[in-house]
Scaffold this motif. Structure first.
Motif, PDB file in Angstrom:
ATOM      1  N   MET A 130      -0.520  12.706  -3.425  1.00 33.82           N
ATOM      2  CA  MET A 130      -1.350  12.599  -2.223  1.00 33.82           C
ATOM      3  C   MET A 130      -0.466  12.558  -0.981  1.00 33.82           C
ATOM      4  O   MET A 130       0.560  11.883  -0.961  1.00 33.82           O
ATOM      5  N   ASN A 171      -7.776   5.508   2.660  1.00 30.73           N
ATOM      6  CA  ASN A 171      -7.630   4.612   1.508  1.00 30.73           C
ATOM      7  C   ASN A 171      -7.941   5.289   0.175  1.00 30.73           C
ATOM      8  O   ASN A 171      -7.533   4.796  -0.880  1.00 30.73           O
ATOM      9  N   LYS A 172      -8.651   6.404   0.209  1.00 35.94           N
ATOM     10  CA  LYS A 172      -8.872   7.159  -1.023  1.00 35.94           C
ATOM     11  C   LYS A 172      -7.569   7.754  -1.551  1.00 35.94           C
ATOM     12  O   LYS A 172      -7.460   8.073  -2.729  1.00 35.94           O
ATOM     13  N   LYS A 173      -6.613   7.904  -0.655  1.00 33.90           N
ATOM     14  CA  LYS A 173      -5.317   8.462  -1.046  1.00 33.90           C
ATOM     15  C   LYS A 173      -4.276   7.387  -1.325  1.00 33.90           C
ATOM     16  O   LYS A 173      -3.170   7.709  -1.742  1.00 33.90           O
ATOM     17  N   ARG A 174      -4.632   6.128  -1.084  1.00 37.39           N
ATOM     18  CA  ARG A 174      -3.652   5.049  -1.223  1.00 37.39           C
ATOM     19  C   ARG A 174      -4.070   4.087  -2.325  1.00 37.39           C
ATOM     20  O   ARG A 174      -5.224   4.010  -2.714  1.00 37.39           O
ATOM     21  N   GLU A 175      -3.085   3.358  -2.791  1.00 37.78           N
ATOM     22  CA  GLU A 175      -3.340   2.323  -3.781  1.00 37.78           C
ATOM     23  C   GLU A 175      -2.377   1.164  -3.543  1.00 37.78           C
ATOM     24  O   GLU A 175      -1.309   1.331  -2.945  1.00 37.78           O
ATOM     25  N   THR A 176      -2.783   0.001  -4.025  1.00 39.19           N
ATOM     26  CA  THR A 176      -1.931  -1.178  -3.923  1.00 39.19           C
ATOM     27  C   THR A 176      -1.101  -1.304  -5.195  1.00 39.19           C
ATOM     28  O   THR A 176      -1.643  -1.256  -6.298  1.00 39.19           O
ATOM     29  N   VAL A 177       0.197  -1.424  -5.023  1.00 34.24           N
ATOM     30  CA  VAL A 177       1.100  -1.595  -6.163  1.00 34.24           C
ATOM     31  C   VAL A 177       1.914  -2.869  -5.952  1.00 34.24           C
ATOM     32  O   VAL A 177       2.056  -3.353  -4.830  1.00 34.24           O
ATOM     33  N   LEU A 206       0.850  -1.186   0.000  1.00 35.70           N
ATOM     34  CA  LEU A 206       0.000   0.000   0.000  1.00 35.70           C
ATOM     35  C   LEU A 206       0.888   1.238   0.000  1.00 35.70           C
ATOM     36  O   LEU A 206       1.765   1.383   0.858  1.00 35.70           O
ATOM     37  N   PHE A 261       0.988   5.727  -1.030  1.00 38.81           N
ATOM     38  CA  PHE A 261       0.202   6.910  -1.354  1.00 38.81           C
ATOM     39  C   PHE A 261       0.244   7.159  -2.860  1.00 38.81           C
ATOM     40  O   PHE A 261       1.282   6.991  -3.506  1.00 38.81           O
ATOM     41  N   LYS A 262      -0.889   7.554  -3.409  1.00 37.81           N
ATOM     42  CA  LYS A 262      -0.949   7.890  -4.818  1.00 37.81           C
ATOM     43  C   LYS A 262      -0.097   9.130  -5.080  1.00 37.81           C
ATOM     44  O   LYS A 262       0.141   9.935  -4.177  1.00 37.81           O
ATOM     45  N   ASP A 263       0.334   9.282  -6.313  1.00 44.27           N
ATOM     46  CA  ASP A 263       1.159  10.438  -6.678  1.00 44.27           C
ATOM     47  C   ASP A 263       0.435  11.735  -6.318  1.00 44.27           C
ATOM     48  O   ASP A 263      -0.747  11.932  -6.657  1.00 44.27           O
TER      49      ASP A 263
END
Length: 329
Positions: free
Chosen positions: A96, A110-116, A90, A92-94
Motif C-alpha cells: 500500500m 486508514n484502510k491502507k494502514r495498520e497498527t503493528v 501505524l 502502511f500495509k504491505d
C-alpha cells in the motif's frame, strides 16, 4: 642407477600421502569483519534509519550475524529495557502507498494502514544492519556497545566491541528540508518579473501531533493574513492542501495550519491526473494591495516554494520574502 631412481620417485609420493592425510579447512573466515564506521548514529524518532552492512572481508558465504551483549558503553551495564520493548506504530500495509489524489479522508488513509507492535531497533542477521524506526523516540540518549557472533561454514567467532550505537536527538536539518524556493512579481497585465527568492526556515515547537503552521512573512517579519485574503491561490496550481487532503487547511490571521497525519509530509511527490509532476511545490499570490516589492511598484507577489517535514511533531515553517514589505489595511 635403478636404486637412485626409486629413491627420487619415493619422495613426491610420500608428500602426496602426507598431504592427503591433512585436514582440509572448510571455507574462509576473516578476522577483520567490520562496519564502515564503528559508530552507528540513531536519530531518535525518525521514520527509518539504517546502518551500513557488515563487511565480511571476503569470508565464505553464507554467513550469519548475531548481536550480543548490548550494553552501556560507559558502565558496561545491560542496555535499558526500551531497546527490547514493543511499541505500537501505524504503518502502511504491505503493497500500500499513499496517493494524495485519492486518499482524501482519514478513513480512506486508514484502510491502507495498520497498527503493528515492534521494538525500536531490529538487527538483520544476514547483513548485520541495524534498523531503527519511529519508536526509537523512546530510546534513552547515550552510547551503547555490542558484540557480534559471526558464523559461517568455517565455524563461529565472537567479535567483541564491533561497534557502538550513539542515540542522539535529530537536528532541524534532519527533520526539515527545502526542495525549492523562487518568486516573481506580476503586474495587472500579468507581466512577470523575477524577484528575490523566499527563504524558508523551520522550528519544531512540540513532539506531539503532526502539524505544520505555515507563515508567509515580509522582510521585517510581519505575517501576511490569509484569513483577510492577503494570501490567495494561483489558479489550478498546487498549494498547501494539495499535498494532503484528509484534513482541511485552517486559516488564521497569521498562518495556514495543516494536520498532515503521516510523515514525511508531503509523503510523495504530487502527480496530477494529466501526468504533471509538481513535486512538493506550493504556489501562492499576495495581491499588490497588500504588498510592496522593492524597486518594483504595483506588482503582485508570487512566491513558489517546496519543503518536506520528515517526522511527526508540530512545526512552524516561515517563508520570508526578503524584498517585500507588507502593506497593512
Amino acid at each position: 642407477m635403478k636404486t637412485i631412481i626409486k629413491t627420487i620417485l619415493a619422495v613426491p609420493l610420500a608428500s602426496v600421502m602426507l598431504f592427503s592425510c591433512s585436514k582440509i579447512e572448510n571455507g574462509f573466515q576473516s578476522d577483520n569483519i567490520r562496519y564502515k564506521s564503528n559508530v552507528i548514529f540513531c536519530k531518535r524518532g525518525m521514520s527509518l534509519t539504517m546502518s551500513d552492512r557488515i563487511n565480511a572481508d571476503g569470508s565464505t558465504p553464507p554467513y550469519n550475524f548475531e548481536m550480543m551483549n548490548l550494553r552501556d558503553a560507559s558502565t558496561g551495564q545491560a542496555a535499558p529495557a526500551e531497546f527490547f520493548t514493543d511499541y505500537e506504530m501505524l504503518v502502511f500495509k504491505d503493497g500500500m502507498v499513499f496517493n494524495a489524489e485519492t486518499d482524501t479522508t482519514v478513513e480512506l488513509l486508514n484502510k491502507k494502514r495498520e497498527t503493528v507492535s515492534r521494538p525500536p531497533m531490529e538487527f538483520n542477521p544476514v547483513s548485520g544492519q541495524l534498523i531503527f524506526n519511529r519508536a526509537s523516540a523512546n530510546l534513552p540518549l547515550g552510547r551503547y556497545a555490542f558484540d557480534v557472533n559471526f558464523t559461517n561454514t568455517r565455524g563461529a567467532k565472537l567479535f567483541e566491541n564491533l561497534a557502538t550505537i550513539e542515540i542522539v536527538d535529530p537536528t532541524i536539518e534532519d527533520m526539515f528540508e527545502v526542495t525549492y524556493q523562487a518568486a516573481t512579481g506580476s503586474s495587472a497585465s500579468e507581466v512577470f518579473t523575477t524577484t528575490t527568492a523566499p527563504r524558508l526556515s523551520c522550528r519544531k515547537v512540540s513532539n506531539e501531533g503532526a502539524r505544520v503552521i505555515l507563515k508567509i512573512i515580509d522582510k521585517n517579519g510581519n505575517a501576511f493574513n490569509p484569513r483577510a485574503g492577503e494570501i490567495v491561490k494561483r489558479g489550478d496550481r498546487p498549494m498547501f492542501e494539495s499535498h494532503v487532503k484528509f484534513n482541511p487547511v485552517v486559516t488564521t490571521d497569521t498562518a495556514l495550519i495543516c494536520d498532515f497525519e503521516v510523515a514525511p509530509f508531503p509523503l510523495t511527490k504530487l502527480i496530477a491526473s494529466n501526468g504533471t509532476d509538481w513535486g512538493y511545490l506550493n504556489y501562492y499570490r499576495i495581491p499588490m494591495a497588500y504588498a510592496s516589492i522593492d524597486n518594483l511598484p504595483n506588482n503582485n507577489v508570487n512566491p513558489v516554494f517546496g519543503f518536506r517535514v520528515l517526522m511527526e511533531g508540530t512545526y512552524i515553517v516561515e517563508v520570508r520574502l526578503p524584498s517585500v514589505t507588507r502593506v497593512p489595511r
